[in-house]
Design a protein around this motif. Sequence first.
Motif, PDB file in Angstrom:
ATOM      1  N   THR A  74       9.963 -16.776  66.190  1.00 12.19           N
ATOM      2  CA  THR A  74       9.225 -17.832  66.399  1.00 12.19           C
ATOM      3  C   THR A  74       9.260 -18.917  65.431  1.00 12.19           C
ATOM      4  OG1 THR A  74       7.305 -16.622  65.424  1.00 12.19           O
ATOM      5  CG2 THR A  74       7.368 -16.479  67.827  1.00 12.19           C
ATOM      6  N   GLY A  75       9.909 -18.709  64.357  1.00  8.13           N
ATOM      7  CA  GLY A  75      10.348 -19.867  63.060  1.00  8.13           C
ATOM      8  C   GLY A  75       9.203 -19.958  62.485  1.00  8.13           C
ATOM      9  N   ILE A  76       8.438 -18.921  61.927  1.00  9.80           N
ATOM     10  CA  ILE A  76       7.367 -18.846  60.893  1.00  9.80           C
ATOM     11  C   ILE A  76       8.124 -19.179  59.643  1.00  9.80           C
ATOM     12  CG2 ILE A  76       5.666 -17.398  59.701  1.00  9.80           C
ATOM     13  CD1 ILE A  76       4.927 -18.445  62.333  1.00  9.80           C
ATOM     14  N   PRO A  77       7.835 -19.880  58.676  1.00 12.43           N
ATOM     15  CA  PRO A  77       8.503 -20.081  57.579  1.00 12.43           C
ATOM     16  C   PRO A  77       8.066 -18.880  56.409  1.00 12.43           C
ATOM     17  CG  PRO A  77       7.036 -21.984  57.918  1.00 12.43           C
ATOM     18  CD  PRO A  77       6.761 -20.904  59.076  1.00 12.43           C
ATOM     19  N   ASN A  78       9.313 -18.741  55.616  1.00 11.55           N
ATOM     20  CA  ASN A  78       9.295 -17.514  54.894  1.00 11.55           C
ATOM     21  C   ASN A  78       8.990 -16.052  55.444  1.00 11.55           C
ATOM     22  OD1 ASN A  78       7.327 -20.129  53.291  1.00 11.55           O
ATOM     23  ND2 ASN A  78       9.278 -19.624  52.289  1.00 11.55           N
ATOM     24  N   ALA A  79       9.748 -16.113  56.493  1.00 16.98           N
ATOM     25  CA  ALA A  79       9.478 -14.827  57.419  1.00 16.98           C
ATOM     26  C   ALA A  79      10.004 -13.464  56.677  1.00 16.98           C
ATOM     27  CB  ALA A  79      10.456 -14.740  58.602  1.00 16.98           C
ATOM     28  N   THR A  80      10.966 -13.561  55.707  1.00 17.01           N
ATOM     29  CA  THR A  80      11.296 -12.069  55.002  1.00 17.01           C
ATOM     30  C   THR A  80      10.177 -11.999  53.955  1.00 17.01           C
ATOM     31  OG1 THR A  80      13.590 -13.076  54.803  1.00 17.01           O
ATOM     32  CG2 THR A  80      12.758 -11.398  53.514  1.00 17.01           C
ATOM     33  N   PHE A  81       9.470 -12.773  53.266  1.00 17.94           N
ATOM     34  CA  PHE A  81       8.280 -12.439  52.626  1.00 17.94           C
ATOM     35  C   PHE A  81       7.247 -12.001  53.316  1.00 17.94           C
ATOM     36  CE2 PHE A  81       4.053 -13.840  50.984  1.00 17.94           C
ATOM     37  CZ  PHE A  81       4.032 -13.116  49.858  1.00 17.94           C
ATOM     38  N   TRP A  82       6.850 -12.464  54.568  1.00 17.63           N
ATOM     39  CA  TRP A  82       5.837 -12.198  55.498  1.00 17.63           C
ATOM     40  C   TRP A  82       6.066 -10.577  55.974  1.00 17.63           C
ATOM     41  CZ3 TRP A  82       1.645 -14.034  53.648  1.00 17.63           C
ATOM     42  CH2 TRP A  82       1.419 -15.191  53.313  1.00 17.63           C
ATOM     43  N   THR A  83       7.432 -10.462  56.205  1.00 15.25           N
ATOM     44  CA  THR A  83       7.868  -9.083  56.796  1.00 15.25           C
ATOM     45  C   THR A  83       7.556  -8.039  55.648  1.00 15.25           C
ATOM     46  OG1 THR A  83       9.442  -9.966  58.221  1.00 15.25           O
ATOM     47  CG2 THR A  83       9.709  -7.776  57.785  1.00 15.25           C
ATOM     48  N   VAL A  84       7.928  -8.351  54.470  1.00 11.81           N
ATOM     49  CA  VAL A  84       7.514  -7.412  53.343  1.00 11.81           C
ATOM     50  C   VAL A  84       6.043  -7.052  53.395  1.00 11.81           C
ATOM     51  CG1 VAL A  84       7.911  -6.751  50.883  1.00 11.81           C
ATOM     52  CG2 VAL A  84       9.656  -7.835  52.001  1.00 11.81           C
ATOM     53  N   VAL A  85       5.300  -8.166  53.356  1.00  9.64           N
ATOM     54  CA  VAL A  85       3.840  -8.115  53.365  1.00  9.64           C
ATOM     55  C   VAL A  85       3.340  -7.260  54.578  1.00  9.64           C
ATOM     56  CG1 VAL A  85       1.567  -9.381  53.563  1.00  9.64           C
ATOM     57  CG2 VAL A  85       3.328 -10.031  51.960  1.00  9.64           C
ATOM     58  N   MET A  86       3.927  -7.473  55.811  1.00  8.14           N
ATOM     59  CA  MET A  86       3.483  -6.700  56.846  1.00  8.14           C
ATOM     60  C   MET A  86       3.698  -5.226  56.958  1.00  8.14           C
ATOM     61  SD  MET A  86       3.865  -9.105  60.279  1.00  8.14           S
ATOM     62  CE  MET A  86       5.667  -9.474  59.944  1.00  8.14           C
ATOM     63  N   THR A  87       5.013  -4.864  56.244  1.00  9.57           N
ATOM     64  CA  THR A  87       5.307  -3.598  55.867  1.00  9.57           C
ATOM     65  C   THR A  87       4.533  -2.810  55.259  1.00  9.57           C
ATOM     66  OG1 THR A  87       7.715  -4.100  56.540  1.00  9.57           O
ATOM     67  CG2 THR A  87       7.207  -2.041  55.185  1.00  9.57           C
ATOM     68  N   VAL A  88       4.043  -3.448  53.984  1.00 14.46           N
ATOM     69  CA  VAL A  88       2.844  -2.809  53.127  1.00 14.46           C
ATOM     70  C   VAL A  88       1.575  -2.661  53.932  1.00 14.46           C
ATOM     71  CG1 VAL A  88       1.527  -3.160  51.093  1.00 14.46           C
ATOM     72  CG2 VAL A  88       4.090  -3.507  50.944  1.00 14.46           C
ATOM     73  N   LEU A  89       1.276  -3.966  54.728  1.00 17.01           N
ATOM     74  CA  LEU A  89      -0.293  -3.763  55.282  1.00 17.01           C
ATOM     75  C   LEU A  89      -0.185  -2.806  56.404  1.00 17.01           C
ATOM     76  CD1 LEU A  89      -1.038  -7.334  55.462  1.00 17.01           C
ATOM     77  CD2 LEU A  89      -2.163  -5.724  53.976  1.00 17.01           C
TER      78      LEU A  89
END
Length: 332
Positions: free
Chosen positions: A212-227
Amino acid sequence: MDSARALLLAVAAVLLALAVAFVLPFLDFFLLAVLLTVVFLPIQERLERRLRPTVAATTIVVVASVTVVLPLLYVVRAAAADAVDLYRAASAGDVSFAGVEAQIRAATGVSVDIGSQLQAAVGGIEVGSVVSVFGVLTHALIGLGLTLFLLFYFLKDREDFLSWVRTRAPLPDTAHDRLARELDRILKAVLVGHVFVAVVQGLLAGIALFATGIPNATFWTVVMTVLSLLPVVGSFLVWGPAAIYLFATGDTAAAAGLVVWGTVVVGVSDDYLRPIVVDRYAKVNPAVIIVGVLGGIYVVGVMGIFFGPVLIGMLRATIDVLAEEFGPTASA
């Protein structure tokens, strides 16, 4: 005799304090080596049927370098780069919330300036004052080298270490065996039952962010993995606001697709994969996982995600062994 014992205890206490001080700067990498040892130990035992322990451990270290350490280093580097870009964009006021602000104004009649508030919040922070990039990189490289070094000797000399623990710890063999079984069970529970599920959910949600083109997707993917270690809410804390952001900026189709993907695919993985894996292979109370993960992150750092629940779980196992071996009914 008592004075000699007191002297030896004092020397041991001083040496223990110094040893802990030496380990603390690289505690995360030390714990990472322990974690990798648990993961690769079954492979080490199988290889030792055909190879010498030294050759088997060397093979595993090479495999771990290629399959775990290097990919982990790449993900951390990419996530850090995304985080720096996000910080710079926010501090420069380049992050636009015009669509979101318009939606809030239309719904409530209140005018807000999210961009200015965010810029003011991070504007006083200088990246260079927080960390030294060169120092962090050097520390990481030394730490990863230490991790591989420790992994080699943990695998090769594990039997000697366990034998030393058995002869030095004043516990009966039954207590040793019980604690070893509980530690193995809890480690597998955390790794297989929760970390594996969290990684799957984080990756599934991350795919949607990239699509979907969310900026900084790699960073947010790492955050979601932890969450995703947190049951029920998990990755929704990231992809939910991301869907709202897409809707507010006028990208309705992408927002709808993200909601459908997050609700159906990511939600189903939590509803079905977690009970199958956790209930069958990792019977640990979710409260232990949540408290252990959150507390472990605060106390230990990143590796607290894995070892926080393990320590809490081992506390109960130790109390059970204490009651069984030395409690009022032990003699009976």
